[in-house]
Design a protein around this motif. Sequence first.
Motif, PDB file in Angstrom:
ATOM      1  N   VAL A  27       0.833  -1.204   0.000  1.00  0.00           N
ATOM      2  CA  VAL A  27       0.000   0.000   0.000  1.00  0.00           C
ATOM      3  C   VAL A  27       0.871   1.259   0.000  1.00  0.00           C
ATOM      4  O   VAL A  27       0.566   2.237  -0.699  1.00  0.00           O
ATOM      5  CB  VAL A  27      -0.967  -0.014   1.195  1.00  0.00           C
ATOM      6  N   SER A  28       1.950   1.245   0.752  1.00  0.00           N
ATOM      7  CA  SER A  28       2.856   2.404   0.770  1.00  0.00           C
ATOM      8  C   SER A  28       3.441   2.657  -0.616  1.00  0.00           C
ATOM      9  O   SER A  28       3.576   3.816  -1.047  1.00  0.00           O
ATOM     10  CB  SER A  28       3.991   2.169   1.784  1.00  0.00           C
ATOM     11  N   PHE A  29       3.777   1.593  -1.311  1.00  0.00           N
ATOM     12  CA  PHE A  29       4.311   1.724  -2.666  1.00  0.00           C
ATOM     13  C   PHE A  29       3.263   2.326  -3.608  1.00  0.00           C
ATOM     14  O   PHE A  29       3.556   3.244  -4.388  1.00  0.00           O
ATOM     15  CB  PHE A  29       4.759   0.350  -3.184  1.00  0.00           C
ATOM     16  N   LEU A  30       2.037   1.842  -3.555  1.00  0.00           N
ATOM     17  CA  LEU A  30       0.989   2.291  -4.475  1.00  0.00           C
ATOM     18  C   LEU A  30       0.518   3.718  -4.174  1.00  0.00           C
ATOM     19  O   LEU A  30       0.134   4.461  -5.087  1.00  0.00           O
ATOM     20  CB  LEU A  30      -0.203   1.334  -4.424  1.00  0.00           C
ATOM     21  N   GLU A  31       0.544   4.103  -2.917  1.00  0.00           N
ATOM     22  CA  GLU A  31       0.060   5.428  -2.545  1.00  0.00           C
ATOM     23  C   GLU A  31       1.125   6.518  -2.707  1.00  0.00           C
ATOM     24  O   GLU A  31       0.799   7.705  -2.736  1.00  0.00           O
ATOM     25  CB  GLU A  31      -0.434   5.422  -1.101  1.00  0.00           C
ATOM     26  N   ALA A  32       2.385   6.121  -2.815  1.00  0.00           N
ATOM     27  CA  ALA A  32       3.467   7.104  -2.941  1.00  0.00           C
ATOM     28  C   ALA A  32       3.412   7.796  -4.295  1.00  0.00           C
ATOM     29  O   ALA A  32       2.951   7.232  -5.292  1.00  0.00           O
ATOM     30  CB  ALA A  32       4.825   6.424  -2.748  1.00  0.00           C
ATOM     31  N   SER A  33       3.884   9.038  -4.338  1.00  0.00           N
ATOM     32  CA  SER A  33       3.974   9.779  -5.600  1.00  0.00           C
ATOM     33  C   SER A  33       5.063   9.147  -6.475  1.00  0.00           C
ATOM     34  O   SER A  33       6.077   8.663  -5.958  1.00  0.00           O
ATOM     35  CB  SER A  33       4.325  11.237  -5.290  1.00  0.00           C
ATOM     36  N   PRO A  34       4.890   9.078  -7.798  1.00  0.00           N
ATOM     37  CA  PRO A  34       3.813   9.698  -8.580  1.00  0.00           C
ATOM     38  C   PRO A  34       2.592   8.816  -8.786  1.00  0.00           C
ATOM     39  O   PRO A  34       1.670   9.188  -9.512  1.00  0.00           O
ATOM     40  CB  PRO A  34       4.503   9.964  -9.913  1.00  0.00           C
ATOM     41  N   ARG A  35       2.574   7.605  -8.186  1.00  0.00           N
ATOM     42  CA  ARG A  35       1.456   6.699  -8.426  1.00  0.00           C
ATOM     43  C   ARG A  35       0.179   7.238  -7.781  1.00  0.00           C
ATOM     44  O   ARG A  35      -0.868   7.319  -8.409  1.00  0.00           O
ATOM     45  CB  ARG A  35       1.821   5.304  -7.893  1.00  0.00           C
ATOM     46  N   SER A  36       0.262   7.557  -6.500  1.00  0.00           N
ATOM     47  CA  SER A  36      -0.826   8.244  -5.774  1.00  0.00           C
ATOM     48  C   SER A  36      -2.173   7.536  -5.900  1.00  0.00           C
ATOM     49  O   SER A  36      -3.219   8.180  -6.078  1.00  0.00           O
ATOM     50  CB  SER A  36      -0.944   9.692  -6.265  1.00  0.00           C
ATOM     51  N   LEU A  37      -2.172   6.216  -5.818  1.00  0.00           N
ATOM     52  CA  LEU A  37      -3.433   5.481  -5.839  1.00  0.00           C
ATOM     53  C   LEU A  37      -4.097   5.546  -4.462  1.00  0.00           C
ATOM     54  O   LEU A  37      -3.434   5.730  -3.441  1.00  0.00           O
ATOM     55  CB  LEU A  37      -3.183   4.022  -6.233  1.00  0.00           C
ATOM     56  N   ARG A  38      -5.400   5.400  -4.454  1.00  0.00           N
ATOM     57  CA  ARG A  38      -6.160   5.432  -3.202  1.00  0.00           C
ATOM     58  C   ARG A  38      -6.457   3.990  -2.784  1.00  0.00           C
ATOM     59  O   ARG A  38      -7.211   3.299  -3.466  1.00  0.00           O
ATOM     60  CB  ARG A  38      -7.453   6.221  -3.390  1.00  0.00           C
ATOM     61  N   CYS A  39      -5.865   3.559  -1.684  1.00  0.00           N
ATOM     62  CA  CYS A  39      -5.988   2.161  -1.255  1.00  0.00           C
ATOM     63  C   CYS A  39      -6.752   2.053   0.066  1.00  0.00           C
ATOM     64  O   CYS A  39      -6.667   2.941   0.923  1.00  0.00           O
ATOM     65  CB  CYS A  39      -4.600   1.536  -1.092  1.00  0.00           C
ATOM     66  N   PHE A  40      -7.476   0.958   0.195  1.00  0.00           N
ATOM     67  CA  PHE A  40      -8.150   0.644   1.463  1.00  0.00           C
ATOM     68  C   PHE A  40      -7.334  -0.427   2.164  1.00  0.00           C
ATOM     69  O   PHE A  40      -7.163  -1.539   1.654  1.00  0.00           O
ATOM     70  CB  PHE A  40      -9.576   0.142   1.211  1.00  0.00           C
ATOM     71  N   LEU A  41      -6.821  -0.088   3.336  1.00  0.00           N
ATOM     72  CA  LEU A  41      -6.057  -1.019   4.162  1.00  0.00           C
ATOM     73  C   LEU A  41      -6.883  -1.300   5.414  1.00  0.00           C
ATOM     74  O   LEU A  41      -7.248  -0.375   6.146  1.00  0.00           O
ATOM     75  CB  LEU A  41      -4.698  -0.419   4.524  1.00  0.00           C
ATOM     76  N   TRP A  42      -7.134  -2.591   5.675  1.00  0.00           N
ATOM     77  CA  TRP A  42      -8.109  -2.980   6.690  1.00  0.00           C
ATOM     78  C   TRP A  42      -7.802  -2.375   8.062  1.00  0.00           C
ATOM     79  O   TRP A  42      -8.665  -1.743   8.671  1.00  0.00           O
ATOM     80  CB  TRP A  42      -8.161  -4.509   6.768  1.00  0.00           C
ATOM     81  N   GLN A  43      -6.583  -2.547   8.572  1.00  0.00           N
ATOM     82  CA  GLN A  43      -6.262  -2.057   9.910  1.00  0.00           C
ATOM     83  C   GLN A  43      -6.296  -0.536  10.003  1.00  0.00           C
ATOM     84  O   GLN A  43      -6.525   0.026  11.070  1.00  0.00           O
ATOM     85  CB  GLN A  43      -4.865  -2.541  10.343  1.00  0.00           C
TER      86      GLN A  43
END
Length: 226
Positions: A27-43
């Motif tokens: 999730v950290s990889f996907l949410e980091a710039s420039p990707r900036s995806l919006r992820c739902f992480l359960w915890q």
Amino acid sequence: MRWKRKYDLLLCHSLADSDIEEAKRLVSFLEASPRSLRCFLWQRDVCLGGAVFTEFCQAVQDSHLQALLITPNFLQDDWCKYMMHQALAEGPMSNRLIPLIQNLSHSQYPQELKFYFYINLNSNTDRGYDLINRTVLKYLEDLVKNEKTLECNTDSASNGISGEGSSQEDELISNNNPTETSIQLEYNRLAPRIKPHLSGSTAGRSPAITSEPLSTQSFEMKEGKG
């Protein structure tokens, strides 16, 4: 279209410590710039105090895509199996589900997902992360493209209906004889100043209108006596 849902990706994983840490890294990889995806992480994103079943179903509805981090721990967890079946029920045979396998052999891959290609995180995690990112971006790009195509088709259909209505109006106008129309309009303008002859069989009638131009017509006028 992308912004109609709160998240781009929902990540489902077991509660084993190793799986939680892997989910956080992804999730950290996907949410980091420039990707900036919006992820739902359960915890992190679950509503505290909410019913687990309700929260999960809402997260599925709010996400464009669902990724399953399938590990040995995942396969041994009844809740994880439920999440997998629920994700399948939401979009069977769709492109909204992304299976990920880690520390798992191909023979252990769930039969329920045999019609889905999976992303292997066993050998090269960085390459797998990049492939997940490109898969999500491709889905979102196609989503926007399909929406624009639908809007163009809708506009074309609307313009076609409008054009058809205009053609019908033009046809009605062209069916009228322009000469007769202009004569009638000119007569209506002059009628209040004309007193038709009131004798004989012509009493009460309007002067006859012929197809000749108005300037060649003659009207018999007679001043009445008061």
